[in-house]
Scaffold this motif. Structure first.
Motif, short mmCIF file in Angstrom:
data_model
loop_
_atom_site.label_atom_id
_atom_site.label_comp_id
_atom_site.label_asym_id
_atom_site.label_seq_id
_atom_site.Cartn_x
_atom_site.Cartn_y
_atom_site.Cartn_z
N GLU A 1 8.77 0.24 -0.22
CA GLU A 1 8.84 -1.26 -0.40
C GLU A 1 7.66 -2.11 -0.35
OE1 GLU A 1 11.40 -4.90 1.28
OE2 GLU A 1 10.40 -3.67 2.78
N GLN A 2 6.51 -1.54 0.12
CA GLN A 2 5.21 -2.56 0.39
C GLN A 2 4.69 -2.23 -1.10
OE1 GLN A 2 3.64 -4.65 2.67
NE2 GLN A 2 2.84 -4.80 0.45
N LEU A 3 4.45 -0.90 -1.44
CA LEU A 3 3.82 -0.65 -2.89
C LEU A 3 4.37 -1.17 -3.98
CD1 LEU A 3 2.21 1.00 -1.00
CD2 LEU A 3 1.91 2.91 -2.69
N GLU A 4 5.97 -1.43 -4.00
CA GLU A 4 6.50 -2.06 -4.94
C GLU A 4 6.10 -3.56 -5.05
OE1 GLU A 4 10.52 -0.87 -4.00
OE2 GLU A 4 10.68 1.18 -5.03
N ILE B 1 -8.32 -3.95 -2.49
CA ILE B 1 -7.54 -2.82 -1.21
C ILE B 1 -8.25 -1.75 -1.41
CG2 ILE B 1 -5.38 -2.04 -1.37
CD1 ILE B 1 -4.00 -4.06 -3.24
N ASP B 2 -8.45 -1.18 0.02
CA ASP B 2 -8.71 -0.32 0.35
C ASP B 2 -7.80 0.96 0.20
OD1 ASP B 2 -9.89 2.41 1.71
OD2 ASP B 2 -11.57 0.80 2.09
N GLU B 3 -8.10 2.19 -0.38
CA GLU B 3 -7.09 3.22 -0.72
C GLU B 3 -6.52 3.59 0.55
OE1 GLU B 3 -6.22 7.13 -3.30
OE2 GLU B 3 -7.91 5.99 -3.88
N VAL B 4 -7.38 3.46 1.52
CA VAL B 4 -7.03 4.29 2.87
C VAL B 4 -5.77 3.40 3.45
CG1 VAL B 4 -7.59 4.28 5.17
CG2 VAL B 4 -9.16 4.92 3.72
N THR B 5 -5.58 2.00 3.00
CA THR B 5 -4.46 1.19 3.56
C THR B 5 -3.22 1.57 2.68
OG1 THR B 5 -4.87 -0.49 1.84
CG2 THR B 5 -5.95 -0.57 3.97
N LEU B 6 -3.33 2.16 1.55
CA LEU B 6 -2.09 2.72 0.83
C LEU B 6 -1.73 3.98 1.33
CD1 LEU B 6 -3.21 1.52 -2.90
CD2 LEU B 6 -1.98 0.15 -0.81
N ARG B 7 -2.47 4.84 1.84
CA ARG B 7 -2.14 6.38 2.21
C ARG B 7 -1.92 6.33 3.43
NH1 ARG B 7 -2.50 9.68 -1.95
NH2 ARG B 7 -3.98 8.92 -3.94
N ILE C 1 -1.59 2.46 -7.95
CA ILE C 1 -0.77 2.03 -6.88
C ILE C 1 0.57 2.63 -7.21
CG2 ILE C 1 0.65 0.27 -5.87
CD1 ILE C 1 -1.92 -1.69 -6.16
N SER C 2 1.03 2.62 -8.53
CA SER C 2 2.21 3.28 -9.01
C SER C 2 2.02 4.67 -8.92
CB SER C 2 2.22 2.86 -10.57
OG SER C 2 3.53 3.35 -10.95
N ASP C 3 1.14 5.44 -8.98
CA ASP C 3 0.79 6.77 -8.79
C ASP C 3 0.96 7.20 -7.50
OD1 ASP C 3 0.06 9.51 -9.90
OD2 ASP C 3 -1.75 9.26 -8.65
N ILE C 4 0.28 6.42 -6.46
CA ILE C 4 0.64 6.80 -5.12
C ILE C 4 2.09 6.61 -4.47
CG2 ILE C 4 -0.39 6.00 -2.67
CD1 ILE C 4 -3.06 5.30 -4.05
N LEU C 5 2.68 5.53 -5.30
CA LEU C 5 3.95 5.11 -4.78
C LEU C 5 4.91 6.58 -5.07
CD1 LEU C 5 6.36 3.30 -4.06
CD2 LEU C 5 6.07 2.47 -6.30
N PHE D 1 -5.91 -8.04 -8.01
CA PHE D 1 -6.07 -6.75 -6.88
C PHE D 1 -7.32 -5.72 -7.70
CE2 PHE D 1 -1.44 -7.27 -5.55
CZ PHE D 1 -1.86 -8.11 -4.82
N ARG D 2 -8.06 -5.37 -6.76
CA ARG D 2 -8.96 -4.42 -7.13
C ARG D 2 -8.92 -3.28 -6.17
NH1 ARG D 2 -13.30 -4.70 -10.76
NH2 ARG D 2 -12.89 -6.58 -12.26
N LEU D 3 -9.32 -1.77 -6.37
CA LEU D 3 -8.88 -0.78 -5.32
C LEU D 3 -10.26 -0.30 -5.17
CD1 LEU D 3 -6.62 0.71 -4.08
CD2 LEU D 3 -6.68 2.46 -5.85
#
Length: 356
Positions: A259-262, A242-248, A346-350, A275-277
């Motif tokens: 909902e997606q990050l959960e 997972i590219d961190e860009v896609t989470l931010r 992921i939890s931290d970004i959420l 998953f790797r980031l």
């Protein structure tokens, strides 16, 4: 719009295999020996025994054609047809016969032989009978196995209700998903389709072309793909960087992203997913391979690569190119966060970005 509900899991060619779960889900070293039969009786081991008939030949002219194709809406081979075509090619090369000689004996054109071996031609029982005679395939049991695979390859695909909306290249990818024992993927622009929530999928698909009816159909197809993946044996693997860009990069709305990050955190506990980031702020992270999904078939087909573009996709079968992409993926995998730190990130970004 036709909508097909998820049916209870029934036998498919993939059902002839299972992969032991003792190995780490994030491992990229699964070998062909990891596959064992789980069925007996008529139809059992069909693909596995065909696959073990011999190693794929190098082809009539290894330097001719690199087997790299960019697909838009032209027909693409399904994995099922590719399996039988690959089996016939191995039988031919084991006899030292080139495509021109096979075409002469068939009789037919060398282009027909090429289309059959590459999975672009529908298999007919009469054609298979000719191949049996030409390649001296006299064992009735082996003939029956090949006829069963051909029949399965010619059956309407489960995604047929959505075929009017799904481009041909996407239909090929869905067939690869069905047959692969392991998928390795890196998507720098958005999350992989099989780990998206419905709301995230809808938001992404809404940005694309097509009518409302077509976009709704594509959303339903994506939901069906995810549901079917969840019903497959636990030996199936999806390894995603997972590219961190896609989470931010926000998609849809804060609630959609929340909902997606959960959902990603929930999937991280499922042995089918690893998953790797690829972190932002890391210098020299080897992300140059771009959107890439590597399909491993563990003996029933050679590994192939799919690289999606804006309006089509690149299907790569050339052995050297596949190896280069696989090495680039592994380099990025090793340089990325491991699964447990990925879940914490992921939890931290959420918490910091979407739970305010």
């Amino acid at each position: 719009m036709a909508k097909a509900a998820v049916q209870p899991h029934t036998s498919t060619i993939f059902d002839f295999f299972t992969v032991p779960t003792t190995e780490s889900v994030d491992s990229c070293s699964m070998g062909a020996d990891s596959i064992t039969s789980v069925h007996s009786g008529r139809g059992a081991n069909v693909v596995q025994q065909l696959a073990s008939a011999g190693e794929p030949g190098a082809g009539d002219n290894p330097g001719a054609g690199r087997r790299v194709r960019y697909l838009r809406n032209e027909a693409a081979p399904s994995a099922q047809r590719m399996i039988l075509g690959n089996t016939l090619r191995r039988q031919r090369t084991s006899l030292g016969m080139n495509q021109q000689e096979a075409a002469y004996r068939l009789p037919g054109s060398s282009s027909k032989v090429s289309r059959i071996e590459s999975g672009h031609h529908q298999f007919k029982e009469d054609d298979l009978a000719k191949f049996f005679r030409m390649y001296s395939i006299t064992d009735p049991t082996e003939q029956e196995r090949m006829l069963e695979v051909a029949a399965a390859a010619n059956e309407p695909a489960w995604w047929q209700p959505w075929s009017w909306a799904a481009p041909k290249f996407l239909q090929a990818v869905v067939s690869f998903e069905d047959m692969a024992t392991r998928m390795r993927s890196y998507e720098p622009l958005q999350l992989h389709a099989l780990i998206q929530t419905r709301a995230y999928s809808q938001a992404v698909i809404e940005r694309g072309p097509g009518s409302r009816k077509e976009r709704d159909a594509l959303t339903e197809l994506r939901e069906e793909r995810k549901a079917r993946f969840s019903l497959l044996p636990e030996g199936k693997r999806l390894i995603v960087i997972i590219d961190e860009v896609t989470l931010r990069r926000p998609v849809g709305s804060p609630s959609v992203m929340r909902e997606q990050l959960e959902h990603l955190l929930n999937l991280s506990d499922d042995p089918r997913y690893a998953f790797r980031l690829a972190e932002l702020g890391r210098y020299d992270l080897p992300v140059d391979l771009g959107p890439t999904t590597i399909f491993d078939f563990e003996g029933i087909l050679p590994t192939l690569v799919y690289a999606e573009g804006y309006d089509g996709g690149l299907i790569i079968q050339d052995e050297k190119d596949v190896d280069n992409r696989s090495k680039a993926f592994d380099a990025l995998r090793v340089a990325s966060l491991a699964p447990h730190p990925t879940a914490r990130k992921i939890s931290d970004i959420l918490m910091r970005s979407y739970r305010r």
